[in-house]
Design a protein around this motif. Structure first.
Motif, PDB file in Angstrom:
ATOM      1  N   ASN A  17      12.434  35.823  -7.372  1.00  0.00           N
ATOM      2  CA  ASN A  17      12.854  35.732  -8.662  1.00  0.00           C
ATOM      3  C   ASN A  17      13.071  37.025  -9.396  1.00  0.00           C
ATOM      4  OD1 ASN A  17      12.843  32.877  -8.666  1.00  0.00           O
ATOM      5  ND2 ASN A  17      10.702  32.738  -8.985  1.00  0.00           N
ATOM      6  N   ARG A 114      20.382  27.396  -5.532  1.00  0.00           N
ATOM      7  CA  ARG A 114      19.231  28.368  -6.273  1.00  0.00           C
ATOM      8  C   ARG A 114      20.507  27.817  -7.877  1.00  0.00           C
ATOM      9  NH1 ARG A 114      15.174  32.809  -7.414  1.00  0.00           N
ATOM     10  NH2 ARG A 114      14.187  31.249  -6.552  1.00  0.00           N
ATOM     11  N   TYR A 116      21.171  28.456 -11.548  1.00  0.00           N
ATOM     12  CA  TYR A 116      21.064  28.909 -13.094  1.00  0.00           C
ATOM     13  C   TYR A 116      21.151  27.664 -14.196  1.00  0.00           C
ATOM     14  CZ  TYR A 116      20.418  33.246 -10.311  1.00  0.00           C
ATOM     15  OH  TYR A 116      19.708  34.234  -9.389  1.00  0.00           O
ATOM     16  N   ASN A 129      18.028  31.969 -16.725  1.00  0.00           N
ATOM     17  CA  ASN A 129      16.975  31.414 -16.275  1.00  0.00           C
ATOM     18  C   ASN A 129      15.608  30.938 -16.932  1.00  0.00           C
ATOM     19  OD1 ASN A 129      16.060  34.117 -15.640  1.00  0.00           O
ATOM     20  ND2 ASN A 129      15.807  34.125 -13.613  1.00  0.00           N
TER      21      ASN A 129
END
Length: 129
Positions: A17, A114, A116, A129
């Motif tokens: 992250n 992933r 955003y 995010n």
């Protein structure tokens, strides 16, 4: 009770992250591909970069370019890009394929990309995010 804190299999694909807070003007000369549906651009942000995809004039999606199959692979491996056909995204090292909504089309990856968050205000697109 220790089993609750053990193992990382349920933690997702293991992409680190990192804070993301970008703003781009989708009408800028820097992003001419974002003027048509299905157009995309790469940004130098996120963990291994971000790909922004225009779904339509009001909806843009942003995805981490780190492939969920092996996100820590050395560049250019483990980095997703649009295929030459412009029909899907691919990590050319492992062969994983993803649609332009971030979903998995072919493995070995078992996770989608992933995503955003995005917010469009006029021509200003915020990615975060």
């Amino acid at each position: 009770m220790l089993l609750v804190s053990c193992g990382s299999d349920n933690q997702g694909p293991g992409i680190p992250n990192v804070p993301v807070s970008e703003q781009i003007n989708v009408n800028s000369q820097l992003y001419t591909r974002l003027r048509q549906d299905g157009g995309y651009v790469y940004l130098n942000s996120g963990y291994k970069g971000i790909i922004v995809v225009r779904q339509n004039a009001n909806l843009y999606l942003a995805f981490e370019r780190a492939c969920p199959y092996d996100p820590t692979a050395s560049a250019p491996c483990g980095q997703v890009e649009a295929d030459q056909s412009n029909l899907f995204m691919v990590d050319t090292c492992c062969g994983s394929q993803f649609n332009f909504q971030g979903g998995i089309m072919a493995g070995p990856a078992v996770y989608g990309l992933r995503q955003y968050r995005t917010a469009l205000n006029g021509s200003l697109l915020s990615i975060f995010n």
